[in-house]
Scaffold this motif. Structure first.
Motif, short mmCIF file in Angstrom:
data_model
loop_
_atom_site.label_atom_id
_atom_site.label_comp_id
_atom_site.label_asym_id
_atom_site.label_seq_id
_atom_site.Cartn_x
_atom_site.Cartn_y
_atom_site.Cartn_z
N PRO A 108 -28.03 84.85 97.04
CA PRO A 108 -28.99 84.09 96.23
C PRO A 108 -29.36 84.76 94.92
CG PRO A 108 -29.64 84.11 98.55
CD PRO A 108 -28.50 85.05 98.43
N ASP A 109 -29.25 86.09 94.82
CA ASP A 109 -29.61 86.78 93.59
C ASP A 109 -28.47 86.87 92.58
OD1 ASP A 109 -27.92 88.68 94.67
OD2 ASP A 109 -29.43 90.27 94.84
N GLY A 110 -27.34 86.20 92.86
CA GLY A 110 -26.22 86.18 91.94
C GLY A 110 -25.19 87.26 92.18
N SER A 111 -25.42 88.16 93.12
CA SER A 111 -24.43 89.18 93.46
C SER A 111 -23.45 88.63 94.50
CB SER A 111 -25.13 90.42 94.01
OG SER A 111 -25.76 90.13 95.26
N LEU A 112 -22.48 89.44 94.86
CA LEU A 112 -21.59 89.15 95.98
C LEU A 112 -21.88 90.13 97.10
CD1 LEU A 112 -18.15 88.74 94.15
CD2 LEU A 112 -19.68 86.89 94.88
N TRP A 113 -21.86 89.65 98.33
CA TRP A 113 -21.86 90.54 99.49
C TRP A 113 -20.47 90.47 100.11
CZ3 TRP A 113 -26.80 90.85 102.99
CH2 TRP A 113 -27.91 91.19 102.19
N ILE A 114 -19.88 91.64 100.36
CA ILE A 114 -18.56 91.69 100.98
C ILE A 114 -18.64 92.53 102.25
CG2 ILE A 114 -17.40 91.40 98.75
CD1 ILE A 114 -16.68 94.34 98.78
N THR A 115 -17.81 92.17 103.21
CA THR A 115 -17.73 92.96 104.44
C THR A 115 -16.35 93.58 104.54
OG1 THR A 115 -16.87 91.25 105.94
CG2 THR A 115 -19.26 91.31 105.58
N THR A 116 -16.30 94.80 105.06
CA THR A 116 -15.02 95.44 105.33
C THR A 116 -14.56 95.10 106.75
OG1 THR A 116 -15.99 97.51 106.16
CG2 THR A 116 -15.61 97.34 103.78
N SER A 117 -13.28 95.34 107.00
CA SER A 117 -12.69 95.02 108.31
C SER A 117 -11.74 96.15 108.71
CB SER A 117 -11.96 93.68 108.23
OG SER A 117 -11.59 93.22 109.51
N ASN A 118 -12.31 97.35 108.87
CA ASN A 118 -11.51 98.54 109.16
C ASN A 118 -11.59 98.97 110.62
OD1 ASN A 118 -10.74 98.80 106.42
ND2 ASN A 118 -12.70 99.78 105.96
N THR A 119 -12.44 98.32 111.41
CA THR A 119 -12.59 98.69 112.81
C THR A 119 -11.87 97.73 113.75
OG1 THR A 119 -14.69 97.48 112.98
CG2 THR A 119 -14.81 99.81 112.40
N ASP A 120 -11.06 96.81 113.18
CA ASP A 120 -10.43 95.80 114.02
C ASP A 120 -9.08 96.22 114.57
OD1 ASP A 120 -8.91 95.69 111.74
OD2 ASP A 120 -9.37 93.60 111.23
N GLY A 121 -8.66 97.45 114.29
CA GLY A 121 -7.42 97.95 114.85
C GLY A 121 -6.17 97.40 114.21
N ALA A 122 -6.31 96.72 113.07
CA ALA A 122 -5.14 96.12 112.42
C ALA A 122 -4.20 97.21 111.92
CB ALA A 122 -5.58 95.25 111.26
N THR A 123 -2.91 96.96 112.09
CA THR A 123 -1.92 97.91 111.60
C THR A 123 -1.40 97.52 110.22
OG1 THR A 123 -0.18 96.71 112.79
CG2 THR A 123 -1.20 98.58 113.89
N TRP A 124 -1.50 96.21 109.90
CA TRP A 124 -1.06 95.78 108.58
C TRP A 124 -2.21 96.03 107.59
CZ3 TRP A 124 2.12 91.09 106.82
CH2 TRP A 124 2.16 91.06 105.42
N GLY A 125 -1.92 96.85 106.57
CA GLY A 125 -2.93 97.09 105.54
C GLY A 125 -4.13 97.84 106.06
N GLY A 126 -3.99 98.49 107.18
CA GLY A 126 -5.12 99.20 107.75
C GLY A 126 -4.87 100.69 107.80
N THR A 127 -5.85 101.46 107.43
CA THR A 127 -5.74 102.91 107.52
C THR A 127 -6.72 103.46 108.55
OG1 THR A 127 -7.31 103.12 105.68
CG2 THR A 127 -4.97 103.15 105.14
N GLY A 128 -7.27 102.56 109.37
CA GLY A 128 -8.23 102.98 110.38
C GLY A 128 -9.64 103.02 109.82
N ALA A 129 -10.58 103.19 110.73
CA ALA A 129 -11.98 103.21 110.34
C ALA A 129 -12.29 104.45 109.50
CB ALA A 129 -12.87 103.17 111.58
N ARG A 130 -13.18 104.27 108.54
CA ARG A 130 -13.64 105.36 107.70
C ARG A 130 -15.08 105.68 108.08
NH1 ARG A 130 -11.00 103.46 101.90
NH2 ARG A 130 -9.12 102.55 102.79
N PRO A 131 -15.58 106.82 107.69
CA PRO A 131 -16.98 107.14 108.01
C PRO A 131 -17.93 106.04 107.53
CG PRO A 131 -15.87 109.08 107.16
CD PRO A 131 -14.91 107.94 106.98
N GLY A 132 -18.74 105.53 108.47
CA GLY A 132 -19.68 104.46 108.13
C GLY A 132 -19.17 103.07 108.39
N ASP A 133 -17.86 102.92 108.64
CA ASP A 133 -17.31 101.58 108.88
C ASP A 133 -17.81 101.01 110.19
OD1 ASP A 133 -15.86 101.23 106.58
OD2 ASP A 133 -14.01 102.04 107.40
#
Length: 373
Positions: free
Chosen positions: A335-360
């Motif tokens: 609502p304030d004009g920004s974007l909120w994005i979510t990461t997806s590093n804990t889903d175990g994906a092997t394509w384009g995934g480097t694994g979870a990072r600290p805080g993920d």
């Protein structure tokens, strides 16, 4: 029946940077001025701040009237309440969710009348079929209960669930589905899979759906994002097979080509206004803001800015944050004009995934600003 057409949806600029150079990206602006009001075209990412961390497979995100948000966790089937400056608070667990390689609790969309009806819609992968349900949230967001099934009968599989939900400016609920890993479903006019679906909040079919069913358009492989421009143009992001991912403009009754066509290659189907290689994209959620469609990339691990002018491309794609935050799942306009994005590093994906990072996994807030002069 969904007619087949080979018509293009507008002129498309050559996309040399995006399509030929996988690592092509531009640096984020170093200094900026936040923009409000009408001066919003041509905005770029500015400051990035962390809203929440330690989430498990976040997937859907929807804003509430007070500016806070709800986020779904795919594997836990929990919905969390998220406010800036506070830790996420669990609201409740959605019943009947079955987790698979890509399935679980997926998209969320708050009712346009949330202040009155306290209702949030959720896309649930389940057995024997996927469904969209309406959830009633208690005052104070202390609990939730399933109020009703809005739409059922979406074929399920291990992968290709689709799952994105979005209320359109028409007041209807738009639903992106996948082909359930069976390409023939996308071309089958009797199937709800590989489609864009549009229903009223009560699940009934609104006027304007060309087939008189929930189906709005067909021939989609795996729709991951839906968004609307200020002029009402409907956009959808779609995962390709191995060659081209797509951003499409949605039109009623049109066939978008899968499985006979991919990207702009093939004998039939509406042509996308942007195509990107899966190594650079593997698209997920999208949002419209600042004269562009912003598209999260899973395999490409970046945020794409796709400039648009209504139903037409209006320039070349530009990538931001390449490999900085990992896989980007959801992109929502705040609502304030920004974007909120979510990461997806804990889903175990092997394509384009480097694994979870600290805080993920985390939710990030991205200011949109004028580029520095």
């Amino acid at each position: 029946m969904l007619p087949r057409t080979g018509g293009r949806l507008g002129a498309v600029a050559a996309l040399f940077c995006a399509l030929v150079l996988p690592g092509c990206a531009t640096p984020e602006p170093r200094a900026s001025q936040q923009v409000t009001g009408q001066a919003t075209r041509g905005l770029v990412p500015g400051e990035v701040t962390e809203v929440a961390r330690g989430l498990a497979m976040p997937w859907g995100l929807t804003f509430l009237p007070d500016g806070s948000a709800l986020v779904s966790e795919r594997s836990s089937a929990r919905i969390l309440h998220v406010r800036r400056g506070r830790d996420p608070v669990p609201v409740g667990t959605v019943p009947g969710v079955e987790v698979s390689a890509e399935g679980g609790l997926l998209g969320l969309a708050a009712s346009p009348s949330f202040d009155r009806d306290r209702t949030v819609y959720a896309y649930v992968s389940a057995s024997p079929a996927n469904r969209v349900v309406a959830l009633r949230l208690a005052p104070g967001l202390r609990s939730l209960r399933q109020d009703r099934v809005v739409l059922d009968g979406i074929a399920t599989a291990d992968r290709h669930h689709g799952g994105r939900l979005r209320f359109g400016p028409d007041g209807n609920l738009w639903i992106g589905t996948g082909d359930a890993f069976s390409p023939a479903n996308a071309a089958d006019e009797k199937s709800l899979n590989g489609k864009i679906l549009r229903v009223r909040p009560d699940g009934s079919v609104p006027p304007g759906n060309p087939s008189g069913t929930a189906v709005y358009s067909g021939g989609h492989r795996n729709v991951q994002g839906i968004a609307f421009g200020p002029d009402g143009t409907a956009y959808a992001s779609e995962l390709g097979h191995r060659t081209w991912d797509e951003l499409n403009v949605l039109r009623p009754g049109r066939d978008y080509g899968w499985p006979g066509s991919e990207g702009r290659e093939g004998s039939h189907g509406e042509r996308p206004i942007f195509t990107l290689h899966p190594d650079d994209a593997s698209p997920s959620g999208i949002a419209v803001a600042g004269g562009a469609v912003w598209m999260g990339a899973l395999g490409g691990q970046r945020l794409w800015r796709l400039p648009v002018d209504g139903p037409r491309a209006d320039g070349d794609p530009v990538a931001y944050f390449a490999q900085r935050y990992g896989r980007i799942r959801t992109v929502e306009p705040a609502p304030d004009g920004s974007l909120w994005i979510t990461t997806s590093n804990t889903d175990g994906a092997t394509w384009g995934g480097t694994g979870a990072r600290p805080g993920d996994d985390r939710i990030l807030r991205v200011d949109l600003v004028r580029p520095p002069s």
